[in-house]
Scaffold this motif. Sequence first.
Motif, mmCIF file in Angstrom:
data_model
loop_
_atom_site.group_PDB
_atom_site.id
_atom_site.type_symbol
_atom_site.label_atom_id
_atom_site.label_comp_id
_atom_site.label_asym_id
_atom_site.label_seq_id
_atom_site.Cartn_x
_atom_site.Cartn_y
_atom_site.Cartn_z
ATOM 1 N N LEU A 1 0.819 -1.227 0.000
ATOM 2 C CA LEU A 1 0.000 0.000 0.000
ATOM 3 C C LEU A 1 0.847 1.269 0.000
ATOM 4 N N ASP A 2 2.136 1.118 0.121
ATOM 5 C CA ASP A 2 3.049 2.267 0.165
ATOM 6 C C ASP A 2 3.321 2.744 -1.264
ATOM 7 N N ARG A 3 2.349 3.467 -1.807
ATOM 8 C CA ARG A 3 2.431 3.936 -3.187
ATOM 9 C C ARG A 3 1.923 5.369 -3.277
ATOM 10 N N LYS A 4 2.418 6.059 -4.285
ATOM 11 C CA LYS A 4 2.118 7.477 -4.481
ATOM 12 C C LYS A 4 0.614 7.748 -4.554
ATOM 13 N N GLU A 5 -0.136 6.913 -5.219
ATOM 14 C CA GLU A 5 -1.567 7.175 -5.394
ATOM 15 C C GLU A 5 -2.347 7.118 -4.082
ATOM 16 N N TYR A 6 -1.755 6.584 -3.045
ATOM 17 C CA TYR A 6 -2.410 6.540 -1.737
ATOM 18 C C TYR A 6 -1.932 7.648 -0.799
ATOM 19 N N GLY A 7 -0.633 7.922 -0.771
ATOM 20 C CA GLY A 7 -0.103 8.741 0.296
ATOM 21 C C GLY A 7 0.508 10.067 -0.072
ATOM 22 N N HIS A 8 0.240 10.566 -1.250
ATOM 23 C CA HIS A 8 0.931 11.778 -1.695
ATOM 24 C C HIS A 8 0.632 13.012 -0.857
ATOM 25 N N ASP A 9 -0.477 13.057 -0.130
ATOM 26 C CA ASP A 9 -0.827 14.243 0.662
ATOM 27 C C ASP A 9 -0.734 14.021 2.172
ATOM 28 N N LEU A 10 -0.165 12.907 2.603
ATOM 29 C CA LEU A 10 -0.148 12.565 4.027
ATOM 30 C C LEU A 10 1.272 12.624 4.592
ATOM 31 N N SER A 11 1.371 12.972 5.867
ATOM 32 C CA SER A 11 2.666 12.879 6.547
ATOM 33 C C SER A 11 3.035 11.404 6.634
ATOM 34 N N ASP B 1 3.789 9.513 9.200
ATOM 35 C CA ASP B 1 3.063 8.809 10.266
ATOM 36 C C ASP B 1 1.595 8.612 9.907
ATOM 37 N N SER B 2 0.954 9.655 9.413
ATOM 38 C CA SER B 2 -0.457 9.534 9.030
ATOM 39 C C SER B 2 -0.630 8.469 7.958
ATOM 40 N N PHE B 3 0.274 8.463 6.998
ATOM 41 C CA PHE B 3 0.193 7.496 5.917
ATOM 42 C C PHE B 3 0.381 6.076 6.440
ATOM 43 N N LEU B 4 1.334 5.863 7.310
ATOM 44 C CA LEU B 4 1.571 4.540 7.882
ATOM 45 C C LEU B 4 0.362 4.055 8.680
ATOM 46 N N TYR B 5 -0.160 4.880 9.561
ATOM 47 C CA TYR B 5 -1.268 4.464 10.425
ATOM 48 C C TYR B 5 -2.557 4.260 9.635
ATOM 49 N N THR B 6 -2.723 5.023 8.549
ATOM 50 C CA THR B 6 -3.898 4.857 7.699
ATOM 51 C C THR B 6 -3.787 3.556 6.905
ATOM 52 N N ARG B 7 -2.601 3.243 6.401
ATOM 53 C CA ARG B 7 -2.405 1.955 5.722
ATOM 54 C C ARG B 7 -2.689 0.807 6.680
ATOM 55 N N ALA B 8 -2.272 0.964 7.923
ATOM 56 C CA ALA B 8 -2.540 -0.078 8.924
ATOM 57 C C ALA B 8 -4.042 -0.259 9.128
ATOM 58 N N VAL C 1 -9.305 6.758 0.053
ATOM 59 C CA VAL C 1 -9.599 8.157 0.396
ATOM 60 C C VAL C 1 -10.367 8.305 1.707
ATOM 61 N N PRO C 2 -11.445 7.558 1.953
ATOM 62 C CA PRO C 2 -12.149 7.744 3.233
ATOM 63 C C PRO C 2 -11.282 7.469 4.464
ATOM 64 N N TYR C 3 -10.381 6.514 4.368
ATOM 65 C CA TYR C 3 -9.481 6.231 5.491
ATOM 66 C C TYR C 3 -8.564 7.422 5.756
ATOM 67 N N ALA C 4 -8.045 8.002 4.688
ATOM 68 C CA ALA C 4 -7.136 9.145 4.819
ATOM 69 C C ALA C 4 -7.896 10.405 5.232
ATOM 70 N N ALA C 5 -9.056 10.637 4.637
ATOM 71 C CA ALA C 5 -9.828 11.855 4.920
ATOM 72 C C ALA C 5 -10.316 11.875 6.366
ATOM 73 N N SER D 1 6.728 4.367 5.835
ATOM 74 C CA SER D 1 6.221 5.139 4.705
ATOM 75 C C SER D 1 7.351 5.518 3.759
ATOM 76 N N TYR D 2 7.059 5.410 2.491
ATOM 77 C CA TYR D 2 7.944 5.793 1.386
ATOM 78 C C TYR D 2 9.118 4.826 1.188
ATOM 79 N N SER D 3 9.063 3.647 1.789
ATOM 80 C CA SER D 3 10.139 2.668 1.608
ATOM 81 C C SER D 3 9.976 1.859 0.324
ATOM 82 N N ASN D 4 8.781 1.798 -0.199
ATOM 83 C CA ASN D 4 8.532 1.076 -1.451
ATOM 84 C C ASN D 4 8.853 2.008 -2.615
#
Length: 98
Positions: free
Chosen positions: A10-20, A22-29, A50-54, A88-91
């Motif tokens: 899930l560590d991909r640009k289309e999911y996390g481009h607008d998230l910090s 930590d936010s991106f990691l916890y939302t993926r979780a 999107v709903p998870y991130a929003a 986050s951002y390791s992939n």
Amino acid sequence: MRATKALYRLDRKEYGHDLSSDSFLYTRAAVVTAGRETYEAVLRDPQLFVPYAADLTWAENLLYVPDEAYRRITGEEWDRSTRYSYESYSNTAGWTSA
């Protein structure tokens, strides 16, 4: 599938481009803890993320489950290494432009 690999996928640009990070990691979780069906649907359709991130739906505690289980069973800290990093951002392949 191991949680680290699921988080990595899930560590991909289309999911996390607008998230910090930590936010991106916890939302993926949170997506992973929602179950295999949800996880696979999100992989097929990034708009379902999107709903998870929003809503900042987080599942940070998922990250600590293996460490805590190991400590409870052995009484020792787990010095783990995994093939896939959940950070986050390791992939890097997921963040390159197509």
